[in-house]
Design a protein around this motif. Structure first.
Motif, mmCIF file in Angstrom:
data_model
loop_
_atom_site.group_PDB
_atom_site.id
_atom_site.type_symbol
_atom_site.label_atom_id
_atom_site.label_comp_id
_atom_site.label_asym_id
_atom_site.label_seq_id
_atom_site.Cartn_x
_atom_site.Cartn_y
_atom_site.Cartn_z
ATOM 1 N N ASP A 61 0.645 -0.745 0.183
ATOM 2 C CA ASP A 61 -0.297 0.212 0.111
ATOM 3 C C ASP A 61 0.929 1.057 -0.161
ATOM 4 N N THR A 62 1.317 1.478 -0.591
ATOM 5 C CA THR A 62 1.898 3.404 -1.918
ATOM 6 C C THR A 62 1.674 3.948 -0.447
ATOM 7 N N GLY A 63 -0.066 4.061 -0.908
ATOM 8 C CA GLY A 63 -0.574 5.412 0.145
ATOM 9 C C GLY A 63 -0.482 6.033 1.576
ATOM 10 N N TYR A 99 2.901 6.900 2.121
ATOM 11 C CA TYR A 99 3.165 8.782 2.101
ATOM 12 C C TYR A 99 2.188 9.132 3.085
ATOM 13 N N ARG A 100 1.035 8.394 3.770
ATOM 14 C CA ARG A 100 0.471 8.538 5.060
ATOM 15 C C ARG A 100 1.567 8.931 6.366
ATOM 16 N N ALA A 101 2.884 7.643 6.128
ATOM 17 C CA ALA A 101 2.882 7.670 7.324
ATOM 18 C C ALA A 101 4.031 8.425 7.410
ATOM 19 N N VAL A 118 2.247 17.179 1.081
ATOM 20 C CA VAL A 118 3.960 16.139 1.302
ATOM 21 C C VAL A 118 3.893 15.182 0.466
ATOM 22 N N SER A 119 3.415 14.643 -0.628
ATOM 23 C CA SER A 119 3.288 13.857 -1.950
ATOM 24 C C SER A 119 3.429 13.814 -2.621
ATOM 25 N N GLN A 120 4.056 15.373 -2.884
ATOM 26 C CA GLN A 120 3.616 16.148 -4.489
ATOM 27 C C GLN A 120 5.483 16.807 -4.592
ATOM 28 N N VAL A 143 10.813 13.848 -1.855
ATOM 29 C CA VAL A 143 9.781 12.495 -1.360
ATOM 30 C C VAL A 143 9.501 11.975 -2.429
ATOM 31 N N ARG A 144 8.789 12.060 -3.345
ATOM 32 C CA ARG A 144 8.357 11.205 -4.307
ATOM 33 C C ARG A 144 9.834 10.342 -5.107
ATOM 34 N N GLU A 145 11.282 11.367 -5.284
ATOM 35 C CA GLU A 145 12.473 9.805 -5.416
ATOM 36 C C GLU A 145 12.334 8.361 -5.017
ATOM 37 N N ARG A 155 -1.065 5.522 -7.038
ATOM 38 C CA ARG A 155 -1.173 6.376 -8.113
ATOM 39 C C ARG A 155 -0.560 6.567 -9.343
ATOM 40 N N ASP A 156 0.839 6.391 -8.753
ATOM 41 C CA ASP A 156 1.706 6.794 -10.324
ATOM 42 C C ASP A 156 2.344 5.064 -10.175
ATOM 43 N N ILE A 157 1.728 4.173 -10.081
ATOM 44 C CA ILE A 157 2.188 2.707 -9.731
ATOM 45 C C ILE A 157 2.967 2.242 -11.410
ATOM 46 N N ARG A 173 -18.764 5.517 0.198
ATOM 47 C CA ARG A 173 -18.134 4.312 0.568
ATOM 48 C C ARG A 173 -17.231 4.896 2.115
ATOM 49 N N ARG A 174 -16.880 6.444 1.351
ATOM 50 C CA ARG A 174 -16.104 6.706 2.515
ATOM 51 C C ARG A 174 -16.532 6.833 3.815
ATOM 52 N N TYR A 175 -18.063 7.396 3.569
ATOM 53 C CA TYR A 175 -19.426 7.641 4.543
ATOM 54 C C TYR A 175 -19.900 6.259 5.589
ATOM 55 N N THR A 205 -10.832 17.682 -3.736
ATOM 56 C CA THR A 205 -10.443 18.401 -3.264
ATOM 57 C C THR A 205 -8.851 18.002 -3.820
ATOM 58 N N ARG A 206 -8.530 16.447 -3.004
ATOM 59 C CA ARG A 206 -7.414 15.741 -3.684
ATOM 60 C C ARG A 206 -7.512 15.224 -4.592
ATOM 61 N N ASP A 207 -7.899 14.621 -5.727
ATOM 62 C CA ASP A 207 -8.012 14.312 -6.667
ATOM 63 C C ASP A 207 -7.539 15.000 -7.319
ATOM 64 N N LEU A 258 -5.576 17.574 -6.571
ATOM 65 C CA LEU A 258 -4.422 17.982 -5.658
ATOM 66 C C LEU A 258 -3.033 17.056 -6.729
ATOM 67 N N ASP A 259 -3.783 15.513 -6.419
ATOM 68 C CA ASP A 259 -3.060 14.687 -7.539
ATOM 69 C C ASP A 259 -2.209 14.783 -8.521
ATOM 70 N N SER A 260 -3.652 14.893 -9.572
ATOM 71 C CA SER A 260 -4.336 15.508 -10.385
ATOM 72 C C SER A 260 -3.543 16.030 -11.556
ATOM 73 N N GLU A 261 -3.019 16.873 -10.668
ATOM 74 C CA GLU A 261 -2.353 17.640 -11.596
ATOM 75 C C GLU A 261 -0.992 18.069 -10.987
ATOM 76 N N ARG A 262 -0.739 17.766 -9.890
ATOM 77 C CA ARG A 262 0.823 18.279 -9.479
ATOM 78 C C ARG A 262 1.901 17.123 -11.151
ATOM 79 N N GLU A 263 2.870 18.535 -10.549
ATOM 80 C CA GLU A 263 3.487 18.333 -11.706
ATOM 81 C C GLU A 263 4.676 17.153 -11.802
HETATM 82 O O1 CDP Z 1 -7.011 5.191 0.248
HETATM 83 P P1 CDP Z 1 -6.936 6.741 -0.599
HETATM 84 O O2 CDP Z 1 -7.252 6.943 -1.558
HETATM 85 O O3 CDP Z 1 -7.474 7.546 0.673
HETATM 86 O O4 CDP Z 1 -5.323 7.171 -0.129
HETATM 87 P P2 CDP Z 1 -4.152 6.356 -0.503
HETATM 88 O O5 CDP Z 1 -3.963 5.762 -1.594
HETATM 89 O O6 CDP Z 1 -3.354 5.909 1.118
HETATM 90 O O7 CDP Z 1 -3.324 7.767 -0.509
HETATM 91 C C1 CDP Z 1 -3.200 9.455 0.184
HETATM 92 C C2 CDP Z 1 -2.337 10.178 -0.650
HETATM 93 O O8 CDP Z 1 -0.886 9.566 -0.599
HETATM 94 C C3 CDP Z 1 -2.933 10.413 -1.875
HETATM 95 O O9 CDP Z 1 -4.197 11.592 -2.197
HETATM 96 C C4 CDP Z 1 -1.316 10.767 -2.913
HETATM 97 O O10 CDP Z 1 -1.823 12.158 -2.317
HETATM 98 C C5 CDP Z 1 -0.512 10.322 -2.221
HETATM 99 N N1 CDP Z 1 0.042 9.022 -3.422
HETATM 100 C C6 CDP Z 1 1.032 9.352 -4.137
HETATM 101 O O11 CDP Z 1 0.769 10.144 -4.031
HETATM 102 N N2 CDP Z 1 1.351 8.225 -5.437
HETATM 103 C C7 CDP Z 1 1.276 6.301 -4.681
HETATM 104 N N3 CDP Z 1 1.607 6.341 -5.694
HETATM 105 C C8 CDP Z 1 0.344 6.741 -3.071
HETATM 106 C C9 CDP Z 1 -0.141 7.448 -2.741
#
Ligand code: CDP
Ligand code: CDP
Length: 225
Positions: A34-36, A39-41, A102-104, A108-110, A130-132, A156-158, A179-181, A183-188
């Motif tokens: 779970d790569t997310g 980033y959360r950690a 943080v993830s932008q 960090v990403r490298e 997101r970028d696997i 679903r989250r609710y 908002t998160r969509d 930021l994640d879709s528009e980052r460089e």
């Molecule tokens: O589970 P949820 O979809 O809420 O998010 P997550 O998979 O835990 O990922 C949290 C955040 O980490 C995302 O909104 C991205 O900002 C970042 N992320 C990323 O940039 N690249 C990844 N490979 C995974 C997560």
């Protein structure tokens, strides 16, 4: 014996990535990454240390001194940061609201991508994020892009939160996801985007079981090809 392949699962928040990735990994006896959670950690630790989340260099340095371990457990996966169990804490709202900031950062990403590739070298992995498919594992044998309407994802989250006794207004969840969509879709660097060779599944009206079976079908087709 079948070759142990790499399976990449990407998509926006609450598209069902971790739920189906875990199940697919279980069926195949693969490891789930779970790569997310990684980033959360880091976000959790940065918030705790009061580090400026706009400062990529400071976050990169923090990551260098941070070990993140994903340990399989009964309920899926435990997340250890320098040995501390933060499995629950990394799902807190404060972390969710700051993780895309943080993830932008390139610094960090490298480093994250380097660690993720190391975890996948042996194959036999299902990795979600997101970028696997586009960046971390561009040669993954199976690439899946999950999507669902923002209304369905907020619902679903609710439901998930309600089960835990937390009542967040649906509109608020919808806004947070949107908002998160964005930021994640528009980052460089490595934005959230479907890899050209990924198979897209709209899970809006699909059950978890149906999504899992469809992915397993793709894996089987690929193994027989
Ligand atoms: O589970 P949820 O979809 O809420 O998010 P997550 O998979 O835990 O990922 C949290 C955040 O980490 C995302 O909104 C991205 O900002 C970042 N992320 C990323 O940039 N690249 C990844 N490979 C995974 C997560
Ligand atoms: O990892 P990601 O943020 O993409 O989503 P998730 O945490 O796996 O799934 C979010 C919620 O949607 C979970 O409570 C799943 O049980 C639920 N879900 C669903 O109801 N129908 C699906 N087809 C997939 C997930």
């Amino acid at each position: 014996m079948n070759k142990r392949i790499q399976i990449a699962i990407d998509g926006p928040a609450a598209a069902g990535k971790s739920t189906v990735a875990k199940k697919v990994a279980d069926v195949l006896s693969y490891i789930y990454i779970d790569t997310g959670a990684m980033y959360r950690a880091l976000t959790y630790k940065a918030l705790k240390k009061d580090i400026d989340l706009h400062d990529g260099a400071a976050l990169g340095m923090l990551l260098d001194e941070t070990t993140i371990k994903l340990v399989p457990s009964e309920n899926g996966q435990k997340v250890l940061v320098n040995g501390e169990d933060v499995t629950e804490e990394i799902r807190y709202q404060n972390v969710t609201n700051h993780v895309s900031l943080v993830s932008q950062h390139g610094e960090v990403r490298e480093e994250m991508v380097k660690r993720q590739r190391e975890m996948a070298t042996e194959g036999g992995v299902v990795m979600d994020g997101r970028d696997i498919g586009t960046h971390v594992l561009p040669n993954a044998e199976v690439k899946i892009f999950l999507k669902a309407s923002v209304e369905e994802r907020a619902l679903r989250r609710y439901k998930e939160q309600k089960q835990k006794g937390i009542e967040t207004p649906l509109d608020q969840l919808k806004e947070e996801i949107a908002t998160r969509d964005k930021l994640d879709s528009e980052r460089e660097i490595s934005p959230l985007i479907k890899a050209e060779d990924a198979f897209e599944i709209d899970t809006t009206s699909m059950s978890i079981e149906d999504v899992v079976n469809l992915i397993l079908k793709k894996v089987k087709e690929r193994s027989e090809a």
